[in-house]
Write an enzyme that holds these catalytic residues in place. Sequence first.
Site, PDB file in Angstrom:
ATOM      1  CB  CYS A 120      -0.925  -0.008   1.212  1.00 46.50           C
ATOM      2  SG  CYS A 120      -2.070   1.400   1.278  1.00 46.50           S
ATOM      3  CB  CYS A 216      -7.236  -1.334   6.904  1.00 48.31           C
ATOM      4  SG  CYS A 216      -6.690  -1.207   5.181  1.00 48.31           S
TER       5      CYS A 216
END
Length: 402
Positions: A120, A216
């Site tokens: 990410c 997440c």
Amino acid sequence: MSAPFAPETNSLGLPGRPEDNRVVVAMSGGVDSSVVAGLLKREGFEVVGITLQLYDHGAAVKRAGSCCAGADIADAARAAEMLGIPHYVLDYEERFRKQVIEPFAEAYARGETPIPCVSCNRTVKFADLLATAKDLDAAALATGHYIRSRAENGRRVLVRPHDEARDQSYFLFATTQAQVDFLRFPLGDLPKARVRELAAEMGLEIAQKPDSQDICFVPEGRYADVLRKLKPEALRGGEIVHLDGRVLGTHDGVGGFTVGQRRGLKVAAGEPLYVVHLDANAARVVVGPREALDTEEVSLRDVNWLGEGALPDLPATGLSVWAKVRSTRPARPATLFSDGTDTRVLLAEGEGAIAPGQACVLYDGEDEGARVLGGGFIARSRRNARAEESLDALNVRPRLSA
């Protein structure tokens, strides 16, 4: 490349006065990035807050520990309003799915243990968002990561932060030099407790908001749910095999296991057993005693080098470094070897439970302020001699280069 650090001008080392510079702050909705925006606004920078919507906006609205979705986007918007800065939400959900979630599932299907936070950072945040910041004529992109950045020999380098308990350098090793030169990390000199105090002083409602979880997009740590949706073949059943060749039982898919795992094996052998290797091709989970996890050397792929010179310039005797093979483990003495195509790290003290897909991050020291030299993803590990012989006899993986 950024100008040399000029503390008498501004804290970010940018040319000119703070008010002469526009800075984009990546705001996740958490306390850290919100305080970064507040500190820079207080100093006089023209601050623009940007929040990325990365996955299912609705599903994460009420889930604690999430980020970049639902209530977190709303928290970021409220923080920006309180600070008096413009705030924008960018829909990066499709990019995040292709660049982070799908590779995460594919890695588990291969029997690896991926680190989606690294993916990410190096793609969605530090490539796509960084490009957006430049399109907005920003002089820098600032984040709430706990790491330091300083100017040195005409470029910026990454060093470990003041708060070692919050050190996020392990997740930033893949940041390219061009990205490092544009990024800024204002929290590198602060402890987390002080950051929360600053949030309260700024009147931010999220001053005591819990930190987001590492992954997440995996609700409550249920990796199998993600795999079942994206890579159902990773949940193909197979055998649980002991290092000595005995078949001890069956399993519901290698994607449900990680190297070093002890619980949940559901087999009995009269001794504590750990997952030693995952053979995705044959859908075999190889187990053995704890000592079979002892690792002496790792081979790296996708190496990102932030040190001086180039890896092919390393002497035949190798380069003395400090290596960190998990974010929660301390950096330990090691020797780095590279001929330009093959990069290996010899671990002076050995490590346990190292899995393919994890990162090996390299430093020039072990303490606060140590410079990040780069690192790579672990492609293969060399265990102790007995474990190596057993794994080779089972023919479950390629040999590590000598």
